[in-house]
Design a protein around this motif. Sequence first.
Motif, PDB file in Angstrom:
ATOM      1  N   ASP A  90       1.395  10.210   2.825  1.00 41.12           N
ATOM      2  CA  ASP A  90       1.344   9.998   4.270  1.00 41.12           C
ATOM      3  C   ASP A  90       0.765   8.621   4.597  1.00 41.12           C
ATOM      4  O   ASP A  90       1.313   7.891   5.417  1.00 41.12           O
ATOM      5  N   CYS A  91      -0.317   8.278   3.948  1.00 47.85           N
ATOM      6  CA  CYS A  91      -0.982   7.005   4.250  1.00 47.85           C
ATOM      7  C   CYS A  91      -0.200   5.806   3.734  1.00 47.85           C
ATOM      8  O   CYS A  91      -0.172   4.761   4.376  1.00 47.85           O
ATOM      9  N   CYS A  92       0.412   5.946   2.576  1.00 48.61           N
ATOM     10  CA  CYS A  92       1.134   4.819   1.980  1.00 48.61           C
ATOM     11  C   CYS A  92       2.562   4.682   2.511  1.00 48.61           C
ATOM     12  O   CYS A  92       3.219   3.671   2.265  1.00 48.61           O
ATOM     13  N   GLU A  93       3.030   5.703   3.211  1.00 48.71           N
ATOM     14  CA  GLU A  93       4.372   5.698   3.811  1.00 48.71           C
ATOM     15  C   GLU A  93       5.450   5.253   2.830  1.00 48.71           C
ATOM     16  O   GLU A  93       6.352   4.492   3.163  1.00 48.71           O
ATOM     17  N   GLY A  94       5.359   5.718   1.583  1.00 51.20           N
ATOM     18  CA  GLY A  94       6.377   5.390   0.595  1.00 51.20           C
ATOM     19  C   GLY A  94       6.259   4.000  -0.002  1.00 51.20           C
ATOM     20  O   GLY A  94       7.101   3.586  -0.789  1.00 51.20           O
ATOM     21  N   ARG A  95       5.223   3.269   0.369  1.00 48.60           N
ATOM     22  CA  ARG A  95       5.028   1.910  -0.149  1.00 48.60           C
ATOM     23  C   ARG A  95       4.086   1.989  -1.345  1.00 48.60           C
ATOM     24  O   ARG A  95       2.870   2.023  -1.192  1.00 48.60           O
ATOM     25  N   ALA A  96       4.660   1.990  -2.524  1.00 43.84           N
ATOM     26  CA  ALA A  96       3.896   2.182  -3.758  1.00 43.84           C
ATOM     27  C   ALA A  96       2.788   1.154  -3.925  1.00 43.84           C
ATOM     28  O   ALA A  96       1.720   1.467  -4.448  1.00 43.84           O
ATOM     29  N   GLU A  97       3.012  -0.073  -3.461  1.00 41.75           N
ATOM     30  CA  GLU A  97       1.996  -1.117  -3.651  1.00 41.75           C
ATOM     31  C   GLU A  97       0.696  -0.797  -2.912  1.00 41.75           C
ATOM     32  O   GLU A  97      -0.379  -1.248  -3.307  1.00 41.75           O
ATOM     33  N   LEU A  98       0.764   0.003  -1.867  1.00 40.67           N
ATOM     34  CA  LEU A  98      -0.450   0.401  -1.158  1.00 40.67           C
ATOM     35  C   LEU A  98      -1.261   1.425  -1.950  1.00 40.67           C
ATOM     36  O   LEU A  98      -2.482   1.474  -1.830  1.00 40.67           O
ATOM     37  N   CYS A  99      -0.580   2.240  -2.740  1.00 42.83           N
ATOM     38  CA  CYS A  99      -1.263   3.288  -3.496  1.00 42.83           C
ATOM     39  C   CYS A  99      -1.631   2.856  -4.913  1.00 42.83           C
ATOM     40  O   CYS A  99      -2.409   3.545  -5.573  1.00 42.83           O
TER      41      CYS A  99
END
Length: 109
Positions: A90-99
């Motif tokens: 939910d927090c990363c919205e599918g953006r792997a670089e954020l996680c």
Amino acid sequence: MDMSDALAALAALSHPTRLDAFRLLVRHSPNGLPTGALVDASGLTQSTFSTHLAVLAKADLVTAEKRGRQQVQHARLDTLRQLMTFLAKDCCEGRAELCEPLIADLTCC
């Protein structure tokens, strides 16, 4: 896990006694701990602690198993995994670089 389940789990873990008990159970997985050991670790009375345990159980974070005359409590690691996955997705919205930093923190130690 949906928003309602996530909120229930987060609310259950938002109290220091419940968070401490859950963390202790996670550390003792998969064997769990007798309820009496959790009560002793908390420093609370049995009746007060059982209220906290009921909140964790209602949020599906712990489950009890009867072993002879003892109730052994277990952390529901599948619920923990679902909660962590829900938050990360939910927090990363599918953006792997954020996680990626979160994943690195989990695997570093």
